[in-house]
Design a protein around this motif. Structure first.
Motif: not given
Length: 227
Positions: A176, A184, A193
């Motif tokens: 990420v 996301y 995240v």
């Protein structure tokens, strides 16, 4: 101490789920922190906090992990400090003693899930498959870390999980970054995240705390503007 000798936790699994929700809602980003030098503990945390990141996942990937948790809990009580890369029951007990406010694991084992059930510290277990979700689900877990997120299917996997697991929410971590974090966070079953893109190792090595502060502020703004 055997399972039969353990004191019963004060918090139910539902209450620990609510605690994870609150932690992730405040955080939006869980920075995955590995401390290479003890002298970096406070200036790094201060740089992240100045940039708006006040919930920290301090990993046990280095010898300074436990010390960092202890120092931050004592010296920066306004921060929310959790432990990451917890691999077994011994590590779980150690971070609990160090004062960690939440625990994150890269995967699951029966021993780790059991430790989370019998502790008042909320556990965010790492999973990458439906079967692993079901193992945690059977014990009352409803919040998981998808790890490593990008190579485990990423956004598409989390969308697919929403079908059979409608009450499950995720913190994707692993791959990420600033380019995909908004994708996301746009998913209704993503609560926050995890990442390291605001923590370039060369910045830490060189003590470039201003750059970490600026990068943290940019990361928070990126996700706060996600709607």
């Amino acid at each position: 101490m055997t399972t039969l000798e353990r004191p019963q936790p004060l918090l139910s699994m539902a209450e620990k789920t609510a605690a994870i929700d609150a932690i992730c809602a405040r955080a939006r980003i869980l920075p995955v922190i590995t401390i290479a030098r003890e002298q970096d503990i406070l200036p790094l945390a201060d740089a992240l906090a100045a940039g708006g990141i006040r919930t920290l996942e301090v990993t046990l990937r280095s010898e300074h992990g436990l010390k960092a948790i202890e120092v931050l809990r004592a010296e920066r009580p306004e921060l929310c400090v959790g432990a990451g890369t917890v691999l077994d029951g011994r590590m779980f007990a150690a971070v609990e003693a160090a004062g960690a406010q939440f625990v994150v694991t890269p995967g699951i084992t029966p021993a780790l899930l059991d430790a989370g059930v019998h502790s008042d510290i909320p556990l965010l277990p790492g999973i990458s498959t439906p079967s692993e979700i079901m193992s945690g689900y059977a014990l009352g877990y409803r919040r998981f870390k998808l790890f490593p997120a990008e190579i485990s299917g990423g956004v598409a996997a989390i969308k697919a999980f929403a079908g059979p697991f409608s009450d499950i929410r995720f913190c994707p971590t692993g791959g990420v970054n600033s380019a995909n974090a908004r994708n996301y966070m746009a998913l209704p079953n993503v609560m926050c995240v995890g990442g390291t893109w605001m923590l370039d190792s060369s910045w830490i090595k060189n003590g470039d705390w201003a750059r970490i502060e600026a990068s943290s502020a940019e990361a928070m703004a990126l996700l706060e503007n996600n709607g």
